[in-house]
Design a protein around this motif. Sequence first.
Motif: not given
Length: 360
Positions: A3-10, A37-47, A62-72
């Motif tokens: 993989t040459e590039i990762t795109v991180v999307i909060p 890589i999507f980094v999701d702050d436990d979105s209520p809409d089911g992201t 890929r998806c990183i789902k963060r529970v109890g943590r927030r902040g871009l």
Amino acid sequence: MPTEITVVIPTFNERENVRPIIDAIEHALGSISWEIIFVDDDSPDGTADHVQSIARDDPRIRCIKRVGRRGLSSACIEGILASSSPHVAVTDADMQHDEGILPDMLNALINENNDLVVGTRYLEGGSMGTLASDRVKISRIATWLGRLFLKTDISDPMSGFFIVRKEYFNKICNKLSVKGYKILLDILISSGKEIRVKEIPYVMRSRLRGESKLDTLVVWEYFMLIADKFFGRVIPPRFTLFIMVGAVGVGVHLSALFVLHKILLIDFMYSQATSTIIAMTSNFILNNIFTYRDMRLHGFQFFRGLLSFYIACSIGALLNILFAEFLFNQAVPWLLAGFLGAVIGSVWNYAINSTITWKE
């Protein structure tokens, strides 16, 4: 193929934008090998659920789902550190950034020996597009202020669209504040003059789906980041805010006491007790909104936190009184004894509430 590039999307409540931004990035990068890589702050809409359903059929997602943590900023940092590529881009999920310039940004990073390449709205060929005038003003003021603190000449330190060498990021990541919503500014301040930067212009687009996350409190977080970078080693900005809220609480207490005792003619003891509860409740609400915005409590946790705050601050008040009385009995002047007692109580309240109520 590596993989040459990762795109991180909060993300937070960006379900509608997930599929469109994946398709747009895939189209823009063409033959370049990539992962998102999507980094999701436990979105209520089911992201996160939506991303994971796509990832089951496409291992590049890929998806990183963060529970109890927030902040871009912290979300971006986690995503970058989790990447498997030597080059990592960060972009927003709202599709306001022009993913079409990603190949040019990657080329400038690799072939022009840069550490960081930034998508800018302020060089020739770039613009804020059709963004509302109030948003433009806020952005320009924040950009001007941010540049005052930088040792690197860059036109758009508030950009949320950039690509960085993973190796370089690993070198400076421990210096990052993780506060606020502008990770690029944090990287630039933490890097000083040593960082090699290039900017590539783009035209910012309007959001088509979802709601903007920019509000007054996000701007507040920006100033928190600035304060943390320059004063955090001496006095944590969060502690300063905690004390400021406490000062407001004194005013709330005295105002309530005046109304209850002087106007409603309620017995002083009951008025004082009620005013104390009102002030503590006010302090908790203000701290939840401002001081601990990134860990804000909701629902049942709000009431659990309120009870915890009551208990912690009651103990803090007792420590304040006992310590001040001890000093006074040791012939310490009453004003100094009272002040030091208040300091002990404040430090206790901050430390315990940061550990238990908001679990910093």
